[in-house]
Design an enzyme around this catalytic site. Structure first.
Site, mmCIF file in Angstrom:
data_model
loop_
_atom_site.group_PDB
_atom_site.id
_atom_site.type_symbol
_atom_site.label_atom_id
_atom_site.label_comp_id
_atom_site.label_asym_id
_atom_site.label_seq_id
_atom_site.Cartn_x
_atom_site.Cartn_y
_atom_site.Cartn_z
ATOM 1 N N HIS A 280 44.190 36.646 36.844
ATOM 2 C CA HIS A 280 42.797 36.152 36.677
ATOM 3 C C HIS A 280 42.864 34.379 35.868
ATOM 4 O O HIS A 280 42.416 34.100 35.272
ATOM 5 C CB HIS A 280 41.678 37.083 35.806
ATOM 6 N N CYS B 35 52.035 46.333 36.358
ATOM 7 C CA CYS B 35 51.989 46.721 34.478
ATOM 8 C C CYS B 35 52.708 48.262 34.324
ATOM 9 O O CYS B 35 51.833 48.898 34.690
ATOM 10 C CB CYS B 35 51.044 46.035 33.755
ATOM 11 N N GLU C 260 42.029 46.307 38.010
ATOM 12 C CA GLU C 260 42.797 47.946 37.157
ATOM 13 C C GLU C 260 41.632 49.432 37.172
ATOM 14 O O GLU C 260 42.155 50.082 37.272
ATOM 15 C CB GLU C 260 43.065 47.353 35.760
ATOM 16 N N SER D 137 38.514 36.958 33.864
ATOM 17 C CA SER D 137 39.742 38.061 33.248
ATOM 18 C C SER D 137 39.025 38.763 32.051
ATOM 19 O O SER D 137 38.264 38.021 31.247
ATOM 20 C CB SER D 137 40.628 36.372 32.437
ATOM 21 N N SER E 154 46.517 36.268 31.211
ATOM 22 C CA SER E 154 46.357 35.479 31.851
ATOM 23 C C SER E 154 46.625 33.895 31.839
ATOM 24 O O SER E 154 46.367 33.169 32.735
ATOM 25 C CB SER E 154 45.751 36.285 32.917
#
Length: 675
Positions: free
Chosen positions: A40, A95, A125, A223, A266
């Site tokens: 992001h 991740c 996510e 983000s 990010s």
């Protein structure tokens, strides 16, 4: 204003792993597609797009020969199944902390547990986590939302339930959620899945915000972890969120003495560095404004933040002692390396000027400053009546006169010239009008120089930014002059710039994605894809810093002041060369350069490859191209199709094999007729 940068600002492990994977694939010559933006951060995403990275929403949208990268956020289980059905090559950059959550919810949901997820519904996510739950999951954003949910939910206290969190969830809110859950369930399983880096980043941000006057958060507005940093800091001090340095506003820092700076997981390091630099520039521009209004004291504090008061005093102490007003005139009669002898006019005395009293520049050569016969105005330093000699100073007379010029320049903003006489701790000493002016290292150049020695004995232009009349000290800035001159050059050049114009420029710097070229006051960038018609891994394969290059303007962004440059010549375009030499039906010599499951790629000429589909490799069915071909092998093939619009060429070895018998039969027939 002092700026404190958080130690943990910038890429976390998971993001760094994903971005590095994409870059490594690109460097290896692979086509790359990412399932959604890799992170992001729009600036980094745009850089990768310029390197050829394709962003797709579905696996089937990726090109057949591309590697599809799963970003660090992870994806639902169904997406992996879809990728397998499509036959797309995949690199999983999920991740490890996110993968751990997938395993937890998958295991317990299969055992009948109800799954609660603390996070932002709709975030990639969270969507991925929910996609690993057998019977779905309940997502909530805040402790209050969880409380209302459970209050209105007819559940049994002994019901099996687990709770996990989005890796970037607020650590303080998570503790509250755990307390609420324990009140509603007898034996809830609570998995603290907040990333340790996220927790550390938030804790560090809180500590910074509690002692700073202002916090700056750098990161993409989409983000989640960046938004959380903003929330935790805003609770303690005024906070601003920016994506780039261009969004910083000078007025936001007027009364700020201590500013904190942190960034989301990010946010690339170069953007953080740019924000930090611009914050420093905002600070400096404030100093100028305050000085213009008479607020010199603040300028003093900021201009010398890199030195102690004692070091600064030593740096600019010198030569400005208060001499007497006993002046004389003298004529130079001889010049030696260590002194200049003069005949004092109107007195029957001989005078001498020690070399250290001749000029403020300790490196000056006496013969370059005065000549025999010159008449000078001098100051008496000491007399020796027994010997009938007088020690004189030219330097101090020059300093007294020059000091008036320095003071006037500080008030008017006039640009002065001087010679760098010494490189000292913390900066430079510049001699101008007989006065030594101290230039701090931060003001010595447009970009910070670690080593200032290249400036020694150079003529420089500077502005006076502070004077202390009582102690006869002056502070100057070379950077202000360079910046103003560069802005003037930029403004003049931008008025003339047009798409298609050709320029001769000098390569200023290289990055992994392109070369920056100075066009004479304005920088433009040649993207790596524009440096060569052939694929290259780094711009250094084509150009080097300092090279003079011929370029043309491909695109202009007048709003953001960005220039896209072209370097490749049209006549060198391998597709133009191919069109002129080859046509459908031609038989060519080609070299196998790559293999896929569906065929082999063969180089026709440098920069142009054709595809030999697996069905066209042999005159029989084969399982894989490697059964018949190997990389580096030279083959003959027939051009069966040319798609110039999509830049695709189809080749066939099979066509030549099928034509061979026909040729042999015709030859036999001709021989029988001849007989």
């Amino acid at each position: 204003m002092k700026v404190l940068l958080a130690k943990s600002a910038g890429f976390c492990f998971g993001v760094n792993k994903a971005v590095s994977a994409v870059c490594d694939l690109l460097d290896a010559g692979e086509k790359v597609a990412t399932l959604g933006p890799i992170i992001h951060n729009p600036q980094l995403v745009e850089k990768l797009r310029r390197r050829g990275v394709q962003i797709v929403e579905r696996p089937e949208d990726a090109e057949r020969d591309a590697v599809l990268v799963i970003r660090s956020h992870g994806v639902p289980r169904a997406v992996y199944e879809e990728i397998a059905r499509c036959g797309v090559r995949m690199y999983d950059a999920t991740c490890p902390f996110v993968s751990k959550i997938h395993r937890i919810v998958s295991r317990y949901s299969a055992d009948g547990y109800r799954v609660l997820i603390a996070g932002n519904a709709g975030h990639p996510e969270v969507t991925g986590i929910c996609g690993h739950c057998e019977n779905g999951a309940t997502v909530f954003a805040t402790p209050e939302e969880l409380g209302n949910l459970l209050k209105n939910d007819h559940h049994r206290k002994e019901e099996l339930v687990i709770m996990a969190a989005q890796t970037t969830y607020n650590t303080i809110s998570w503790k509250k959620c755990a307390e609420i859950l324990k009140k509603h369930y007898t034996n809830p399983l609570i998995f603290d899945t907040i990333c340790s880096a996220t927790a550390e980043r938030q804790n560090e941000a809180v500590a910074l915000s509690q002692k700073c006057d202002k916090m700056v958060i750098v990161g993409g507005r989409q983000s989640s972890n960046t938004a959380k940093l903003y929330d935790v800091c805003a609770a303690h001090c005024p906070t601003v969120l920016v994506e780039t340095a261009a969004e910083l506003k000078t007025e936001d820092f007027r009364s700020v003495r201590l500013a904190g700076l942190t960034a989301g997981a990010s946010t690339p390091a170069d953007i953080i560095k740019e924000v930090q630099t611009i914050m420093s520039e905002i600070k400096n521009s404030e100093i100028q404004n305050e000085e213009a209004a008479g607020a010199v004291e603040t300028a003093n504090e900021n201009a010398f933040e890199e030195m102690t008061s004692e070091e600064y005093a030593k740096a600019v102490e010198a030569t400005f002692q208060n001499p007497t007003d006993d002046k004389v005139r003298g004529m130079v009669v001889s010049i030696a390396p260590n002194e200049v002898q003069v005949e004092v006019i109107g007195r029957k005395q001989t005078g001498y000027i020690p070399v250290e009293e001749l000029s403020a520049d300790p490196n000056a050569n006496p013969a370059d400053i005065v000549k025999v016969g010159d008449e000078l105005e001098l100051l008496i330093m000491r007399t020796n009546d027994q010997e009938g000699t007088i020690m004189l100073s030219k330097k101090r007379v020059d300093a007294l006169k020059g000091w008036e010029t320095i003071v006037a320049a500080e008030e008017s903003g006039e640009v002065l010239e001087g010679i760098v006489s010494e490189v000292i701790k913390g900066g430079l000493l510049v001699v101008s009008n007989g006065v030594r002016v101290f230039v701090p290292a931060s003001h010595a150049s447009l970009n910070r120089m670690e080593d200032l020695t290249p400036l020694l004995k150079q003529t420089v232009r500077f502005k006076v930014i502070e004077v202390n009349t009582a102690r006869r000290r002056a502070v100057g800035s070379i950077r202000l002059v360079v910046r103003e001159e560069r802005k003037a050059q930029e403004a003049a050049l931008w008025e003339k710039l047009e798409v298609g114009q050709h320029y001769t420029g000098v390569v200023k710097s290289l990055t992994s994605y392109g070369a920056f070229v100075d066009l004479g006051g304005v920088d433009g960038m040649i993207h790596i894809s524009e440096l060569s018609w052939s694929r290259i891994k780094h711009p250094s394969e084509v150009v080097k810093v300092g090279d003079t290059v011929e370029v043309y303007i491909r695109d202009l962004d007048t709003e953001k002041h960005k220039i896209s440059l072209g370097y490749r010549k049209a006549e060198d375009n391998p597709w133009e060369i191919f069109k002129a030499k080859f046509a459908v039906g031609d038989v060519i010599d080609a070299k196998i350069v790559g293999m896929t499951t569906f065929g082999a790629f063969a180089q026709i000429i440098p920069g142009i490859d054709g595809l030999i589909h697996i069905s066209q490799i042999a005159d029989r069915r084969i399982d894989k191209p490697q059964d018949e071909l190997k990389v580096g092998q030279e083959v003959k093939a027939k051009i069966t199709n040319i798609d110039l619009e999509n830049k695709r060429i189809s080749l066939s070895i099979r066509a030549l094999l099928e034509d061979a018998p026909a040729v042999e039969e015709e030859t036999v027939a001709e021989e029988e007729t001849a007989e």
